[in-house]
Structure formats: C-alpha cells, structure tokens
Scaffold this motif. Structure first.
Motif, PDB file in Angstrom:
ATOM      1  N   HIS A 157       0.952  -1.308   0.060  1.00 50.71           N
ATOM      2  CA  HIS A 157       0.161  -0.024  -0.135  1.00 50.71           C
ATOM      3  C   HIS A 157       0.855   1.334  -0.026  1.00 50.71           C
ATOM      4  O   HIS A 157       1.844   1.273   0.673  1.00 50.71           O
ATOM      5  CB  HIS A 157      -0.961   0.166   1.124  1.00 50.71           C
ATOM      6  N   GLN A 285      -5.480   5.131  -1.472  1.00 52.03           N
ATOM      7  CA  GLN A 285      -5.605   4.339  -2.903  1.00 52.03           C
ATOM      8  C   GLN A 285      -5.862   2.784  -2.423  1.00 52.03           C
ATOM      9  O   GLN A 285      -5.363   2.165  -1.658  1.00 52.03           O
ATOM     10  CB  GLN A 285      -4.276   4.426  -3.499  1.00 52.03           C
ATOM     11  N   GLY A 287      -5.732  -0.434  -4.414  1.00 50.26           N
ATOM     12  CA  GLY A 287      -5.388  -1.144  -5.555  1.00 50.26           C
ATOM     13  C   GLY A 287      -5.723  -2.621  -5.490  1.00 50.26           C
ATOM     14  O   GLY A 287      -6.562  -3.151  -4.588  1.00 50.26           O
ATOM     15  N   ALA A 288      -5.267  -3.269  -6.671  1.00 49.72           N
ATOM     16  CA  ALA A 288      -5.545  -4.631  -6.541  1.00 49.72           C
ATOM     17  C   ALA A 288      -5.220  -5.534  -5.440  1.00 49.72           C
ATOM     18  O   ALA A 288      -5.526  -6.261  -4.916  1.00 49.72           O
ATOM     19  CB  ALA A 288      -4.974  -5.306  -8.142  1.00 49.72           C
ATOM     20  N   THR A 289      -3.664  -5.172  -5.068  1.00 48.25           N
ATOM     21  CA  THR A 289      -3.091  -5.843  -3.951  1.00 48.25           C
ATOM     22  C   THR A 289      -3.619  -5.381  -2.625  1.00 48.25           C
ATOM     23  O   THR A 289      -3.818  -6.434  -1.952  1.00 48.25           O
ATOM     24  CB  THR A 289      -1.398  -5.430  -3.967  1.00 48.25           C
ATOM     25  N   VAL A 291      -6.815  -4.748  -2.281  1.00 52.03           N
ATOM     26  CA  VAL A 291      -8.142  -5.557  -2.332  1.00 52.03           C
ATOM     27  C   VAL A 291      -8.041  -7.028  -2.178  1.00 52.03           C
ATOM     28  O   VAL A 291      -8.790  -7.681  -1.253  1.00 52.03           O
ATOM     29  CB  VAL A 291      -8.859  -5.315  -3.487  1.00 52.03           C
ATOM     30  N   LEU A 292      -6.775  -7.726  -2.517  1.00 49.65           N
ATOM     31  CA  LEU A 292      -6.664  -8.929  -2.412  1.00 49.65           C
ATOM     32  C   LEU A 292      -6.186  -9.278  -0.860  1.00 49.65           C
ATOM     33  O   LEU A 292      -6.764 -10.237  -0.136  1.00 49.65           O
ATOM     34  CB  LEU A 292      -5.538  -9.431  -3.278  1.00 49.65           C
TER      35      LEU A 292
END
Length: 313
Positions: A157, A285, A287-289, A291-292
């Motif tokens: 992050h 932010q 991002g995809a990481t 959210v995972l």
C-alpha cells in the motif's frame, strides 16, 4: 474498547434469542459505522494531537461515563478483583490502545483498519492457549489467510500524501495492538463472567487511564507549544463517547435480543466501513494488491469465527 469482545461472547446459547428484526438490523449497521470510523477518526485526531495525549483524552472522557453506570446500577466488584482488573487496564489501554494510536500515526487509515480487524483472529489463538478451546483445521487455515492478507495490505500500500503512507514500523505497532487487545479480552473472560462486561470495562478503563497520566504529562512537557483544536477535541470525544461507551452498550443490548453469531457479523462490516471512510477522507488508494489483502483478512476472519457446534459450559 471496541467490538473485539465479539469472539469471546459468540458462544452464548442462541436458542434463547429472537429473530433479527428491522430495528435490531438498524442497530447492527449503526454499530458497524460507529466502530468502523474508529481508525479514521483517530487519524484525524493525530493531525493536531500527539498520540499519548489523544489516547488519554479519549479514556479520560470514557472512564467517568462508564463509572456512572457502575455506581448508578450498583454493579459491585470485590476488592480482591481490583489488582487483576487494574492489570487488565494497563494491558488493554497502556499497551493495546497506545500502540494502536502510534500505529495509526505510521499507517494509512485503511491499512490500520484492516490490521485491527484481525483482533478476533488472535482471540481465537489465545483462547486455544489459555482457555484450552480447540482450534479446528478450518480455523488454522483462517489464521494463515489473515496473516497473508496483513502482509499484502501493509507492504503493498502506498498513499498519495504523507499522512496516508504506511511504514513497516507503523504496521508493526498496529499488529502489536491487535495482539495486546486480543489477550486483554481472553484474560478478562473469568472476570467478565463473574462481574459483568460493563463493570470490568469501567474499572479497567479507569486504571488504564490513570497509568497513562504520567506518560502523557511527559509527552506534553516535551512539546514546545500545544493547544487543543476543535478537530482534536472532536476526535477524543467521539472515540471516548461513541466508540468506547455507546458502542459497548449497543453491543451488549444486541447480544440480549439477537443470536450472538448474527451480532458478530459486525466484524465483517466494520473494516469495510473503515476502508471506505478512509478512502473518502484521506484519499487512500485501493489497488488490486490491497483489495486482495482485504479479501484474505476477511476470509480468515470468517474461517476463524466458525465452529461446528456451540460451546458448552
């Protein structure tokens, strides 16, 4: 405290609870918002107040309100229990809440929220050690998933501003807070069973606040200039009145009327609310990481809170 006593109370016999009504559902959603705002509001308070001062102001507000309940309701506690309750206060506030505040200062509000959401997972772990409650294979998988999620959330992050940036040290502080608060709740099981959750919370909060006073005074003496802003005052009052006091009593009221495992669903809503609010207030932010990582933490939380049958005394 906060919703972290969910796991210690979900073993209540749900057969005596009524179905979930619209009113109770509204209370559940309100509680998720109240507690979900905890980390973002702490972040706001830290913009104008030093960490120990904000924590002391929070519990300086909460302790008298909780003690009023104890006195008016005549919820007594024997003198022999006070040393253990005092130690609980030092652990829960002096270690748990203080390290959380320092951690929030070094993480984004969204990262702090997600790491704090792992407290019930650590409660399961400590309950297995201290209370000899068995941990199933599914729960073990949940713990591993949650730790993997923490790593993704904390290390993957980056915020757009300095106040949104996350450091390894900040994430470590929040993780230490989660461990301390989880141990606080597991250690308090016998006392809360004997004297009531609200009574133990009131006295432990008082002792924790008293333990903070000399350290807060030292912090203030090291600051050349200091004044309480409206923003800092609001943050302390919100954390003390809404999160600590009102949240506790809404939670206890819900446990009396709805199945405990339904009430425990607030654990899944709280971090979602926190992340959404943090994104809106601080521009965190997602991002995809990230959210995972959030998905892994929530999945781990769901797995660790499952059991094949209600616990029996």
């Amino acid at each position: 405290m906060s919703s972290q006593n969910v796991v210690t109370e979900v073993t209540i016999n749900d057969a005596t609870r009524s179905p979930l009504t619209l009113r109770n559902l509204g209370a559940l959603l309100l509680l998720a918002v109240m507690w979900g705002l905890s980390i973002p509001v702490t972040k706001l308070g830290l913009q104008t107040l030093p960490p120990l001062t904000l924590t002391a102001m929070r519990f300086g507000v909460a302790a008298p309100l909780l003690l009023i309940f104890v006195i008016v309701g005549r919820h007594s506690m024997p003198w022999r229990a006070l040393p253990r309750v005092a130690a609980l206060g030092v652990l829960g506030i002096g270690v748990g809440q203080v390290s959380q505040t320092f951690g929030v200062a070094g993480t984004s509000a969204s990262v702090g929220t997600i790491i704090s959401a792992t407290i019930p997972i650590f409660i399961v772990f400590f309950a297995a050690l201290r209370l000899r409650q068995p941990v199933s294979g599914v729960q073990q998988i949940g713990v591993l998933a949650a730790f993997a999620g923490i790593a993704l959330v904390a290390l993957g992050h980056e915020g757009p501003t300095t106040s949104s940036q996350t450091t390894v040290g900040g994430a470590t502080w929040v993780l230490l807070s989660a461990l301390a608060i989880a141990f606080y709740y597991v250690w308090s099981v016998e006392l809360t069973t004997a004297y009531g959750t609200a009574t133990v919370a009131a006295w432990s909060t008082l002792f924790g606040f008293i333990a903070l006073i000399p350290w807060t005074a030292r912090e203030l003496c090291s600051i050349s200039s200091f004044h309480v802003t409206a923003q800092g005052f609001f943050a302390a009052v919100y954390l003390g009145v809404v999160v600590t006091v009102a949240g506790l009593f809404i939670w206890l009221s819900l446990l009396r009327v709805v199945p405990a495992r339904v009430a425990a669903s607030v654990q899944y809503l709280q971090p979602v609310v926190g992340v959404v609010i943090a994104s809106a207030l601080f521009g965190d932010q997602i991002g995809a990481t990230f959210v995972l990582g959030v998905a892994l933490v929530l999945a781990g939380l769901a797995l660790t809170m499952t059991s094949r049958r209600p616990a029996r005394k």
